[in-house]
Design an enzyme around this catalytic site. Structure first.
Site, short mmCIF file in Angstrom:
data_model
loop_
_atom_site.label_atom_id
_atom_site.label_comp_id
_atom_site.label_asym_id
_atom_site.label_seq_id
_atom_site.Cartn_x
_atom_site.Cartn_y
_atom_site.Cartn_z
N ASP A 261 -4.14 -8.55 -3.88
CA ASP A 261 -4.39 -9.72 -3.08
C ASP A 261 -4.42 -11.00 -3.65
OD1 ASP A 261 -4.13 -8.62 -0.30
OD2 ASP A 261 -5.80 -7.64 -0.70
N GLU B 214 -10.85 -11.32 -4.26
CA GLU B 214 -9.38 -10.99 -4.11
C GLU B 214 -8.76 -12.32 -3.31
OE1 GLU B 214 -8.30 -7.42 -2.13
OE2 GLU B 214 -10.07 -7.52 -0.94
N CYS C 15 -9.80 -4.12 -10.03
CA CYS C 15 -9.21 -2.62 -9.25
C CYS C 15 -7.98 -2.88 -8.71
CB CYS C 15 -10.37 -2.13 -8.28
SG CYS C 15 -10.55 -3.59 -6.98
N HIS D 117 0.85 -1.33 0.06
CA HIS D 117 0.15 -0.10 0.09
C HIS D 117 0.75 1.34 0.05
CE1 HIS D 117 -3.29 -2.68 0.79
NE2 HIS D 117 -3.99 -1.95 -0.04
C1 PEP Z 1 -6.42 -5.73 -4.34
O1 PEP Z 1 -5.98 -6.38 -3.33
O2 PEP Z 1 -6.13 -5.67 -5.56
C2 PEP Z 1 -7.15 -4.28 -4.16
C3 PEP Z 1 -7.21 -3.54 -4.91
O3 PEP Z 1 -7.06 -4.06 -2.81
P1 PEP Z 1 -5.87 -3.55 -1.89
O4 PEP Z 1 -4.82 -3.19 -2.64
O5 PEP Z 1 -6.38 -2.25 -1.06
O6 PEP Z 1 -5.76 -4.71 -0.98
MG MG Z 2 -7.00 -6.11 -1.61
#
Ligand code: PEP
Ligand code: MG
Length: 576
Positions: free
Chosen positions: A457, A433, A504, A191
């Site tokens: 994920d 995910e 996403c 992140h």
């Molecule tokens: C993902 O896991 O691809 C996602 C979009 O969520 P995050 O990156 O916030 O875990």
């Molecule tokens: Mg995620």
């Protein structure tokens, strides 16, 4: 001049001076305080000492029962540091004299002590340095929990060089004078890296020895496209990077020319291109880059860098603002996804051995419906101001989806009984995910209005590769056949049930994978705003038929490398 090679986390080139932050230093701001605040600062310090003492005694007890008394005695030295009158008195007297926050004063006094001990020619006393450091860090952690602020007083634009940055540290850079950052550890979809993209600053992570080899003030070139950092570049290198910047701008202009056109293939298949955001004020960048909606609004950053929990009205104002600004385009709010690499101090979540497999996201929300419902009511209230959808993170099976919907129903009833308006038909989606969700997507599709594939994920869980660990980053392959099969399965299940499926995760914004994802039938791509024009350009350059053929060919390949090379080759053939 020398080069360091790491992992490209956020694109762009930046030239500037290094600003080094130690492991904890980042979190230690120097803030002037007023005279009347001194007693409060002294109280914070005393509380931190008490908490640290309690912590060490607990630890001592545990070690004593698990390993024996002798081992536990090591901590006696730590307790002695806590009782060192000289150290305590020096902190308090400097606090009164200098009138800056106690965390800063304490860290200065601590450094002085360590230096004094380091110069003593006595092995026993030298060994006390690590005790002092250890206890010092514990005290600082408590102090900073109480007065956390980061990087807020940078006077000039700098390149931050750190061993590691947490997502909340990175969030604190928002609107600060940070032009780029580089870290020793971390992976591409941590992140921290994702935040760099939304801050629109270049970043290179996983350099391993950045803090060891870069000195404060060193001139750096950060190349976020290739994952390279050049330290003290010569004139020639500087010039070639400046030229590269100009060249990249030229290519960017070609993409920017199509940014406001629809993402339609040559043969007329329309896909949605949406943006991922972390802060409401990013909507201007979202619009500027031509997104037709927001496919992922990560709301957990709301909870970071503060002492209290956000109230319902605060959530509501933010969601209302984003909904109104984007109307009539859709805005997909993802309910809080804390845990994993995003920790929030106020919940006192115990550190877990495997945080990504632990008490995270929907698991946390279902266990704390009090906190969850505050957010759900706010989303519902804001739903009358635009085209809001909501989705749950980390769903692992249909039971969790049902439970979450049950809490949503309770939130709806609470609003209804008070006569508060909301959109009763708000669409509710599941993030896919977790591999178990991908494999049972046919079951989930019966009860979800849409899917959004979270590849960040999904890849880490299906390939068993920690997304934030640079040591195993080479195994983190979006192009791995296992990942492609899971994605294809999810898209097919969704379409069989007549629901839409978006993506996403960062993979949706990687130019190299756009053709394959398009060809597999993905309905919506959601990504950091800056990459939208390029992905649009790619989609507008092919027929769906071509992309489908490329995807089917890719599905036959045996390794991630082969898939990657094949898709890059096809991309070069199409985008000349
Ligand atoms: C993902 O896991 O691809 C996602 C979009 O969520 P995050 O990156 O916030 O875990
Ligand atoms: Mg995620």
């Amino acid at each position: 001049m020398f080069k360091l090679k790491g992992i490209a986390a956020a694109s762009g080139i930046c030239i500037g001076p290094a600003y080094k932050v130690g492991k904890e230093e980042l979190l230690i701001p120097k803030d002037a305080i007023r005279e009347q605040e001194i007693p409060l600062q002294i109280q914070l310090f005393e509380e931190a000492l008490i908490k640290t003492r309690r912590e060490i005694i607990e630890l001592q007890k545990r070690i004593s029962s698990e390993m024996g008394q002798e081992e536990a005695q090591i901590f006696d030295a730590h307790l002695l540091v806590l009782e060192d009158r000289m150290l305590i008195e020096e902190v308090i007297s400097r606090l009164k004299k200098e009138q800056v926050n106690v965390a800063f004063i304490f860290s200065e006094v601590l450094k002085k002590y360590v230096n004094v001990f380091a110069r003593i020619e006595d092995e026993y006393l030298k060994e006390r340095i690590s005790d002092i450091n250890d206890v010092g860090r514990r005290i600082l952690r408590h102090l900073l929990g109480a007065e956390r602020k980061s990087l807020s007083d940078l006077k000039e634009r700098v390149i931050v060089v750190a061993h590691d940055l947490s997502p909340s540290d990175t969030a604190a850079m928002h609107k600060q004078n940070v032009a780029a950052f580089v870290t020793d550890i971390g992976g591409k979809t941590s992140h921290t890296a994702i935040m760099a993209k939304s801050l629109e600053i270049p970043a290179v992570v996983g350099l391993e020895e950045a803090t060891g080899r870069i000195k404060p003030g060193d001139m750096l070139i950060v190349d976020g496209n290739t994952g390279t950092v050049i330290v003290s570049p010569d004139e020639e290198t500087l010039n070639s990077y400046r030229q590269e910047e100009v060249k990249l701008k030229g290519i960017g202009e070609r993409f920017l020319a199509v940014k406001d056109l629809p993402a339609t293939t040559i043969d007329g298949k329309l896909t949605e291109i949406w943006a991922n955001i972390e802060f409401p004020d990013e909507v201007s960048s979202v619009k500027l880059h031509g997104a037709a909606g927001i496919g992922l609004y990560r709301t957990e950053f709301f909870y970071m860098n503060r002492k209290d929990l956000p109230q319902e009205d605060e959530h509501y104002e933010a969601y209302k603002y984003v909904a109104e600004q984007m109307n009539p385009y859709p805005v997909t709010i993802r309910t809080i996804d804390l845990g994993g690499d995003k920790f929030l101090s106020q919940f006192q979540i115990p550190r877990e051995m495997q945080p990504f497999l632990g008490w995270r996201a929907i698991r946390f929300c279902l266990a704390r419906p009090d906190i969850f419902k505050v957010q759900l009511r706010a989303i519902l209230r804001a739903s009358v101001h635009g085209n809001l959808k909501l989705m749950y993170p980390m769903i692992s099976g249909v039971e969790e989806l049902r439970q979450a919907k049950q809490v949503l129903d309770e939130a709806k009833n609470e609003l209804r009984s008070k006569g508060v308006p909301f959109n009763n038909d708000i669409q509710v989606g599941a993030m896919i995910e977790v591999p178990s969700a991908a494999m049972t997507a046919d079951i989930l599709a019966q009860e979800a209005d849409f899917f959004s594939i979270g590849t960040n994920d999904l890849i880490q869980y299906s390939l068993a590769v920690d997304r934030v660990n640079e040591k195993v980053a080479y195994l983190y392959e979006p192009s791995h056949p296992a990942v492609l099969r899971l994605i294809k399965g999810v898209i097919d299940f969704a379409h069989n049930a007549n629901i839409k499926v978006g993506m996403c995760g960062e993979m949706a914004g990687e130019p190299g994978f756009a053709l394959i994802l398009l060809g597999l039938g993905l309905d919506a791509f959601s990504m950091p705003p800056q990459v939208i024009p390029e992905i649009k350009y790619i989609i507008r350059s092919v027929t769906f038929k071509q992309a489908h053929a490329i995807a089917m060919e890719a599905m036959k390949l045996s390794t991630g490398k082969e898939v990657e090379e094949f898709s890059q080759l096809k991309l070069r053939e199409i985008i000349k």
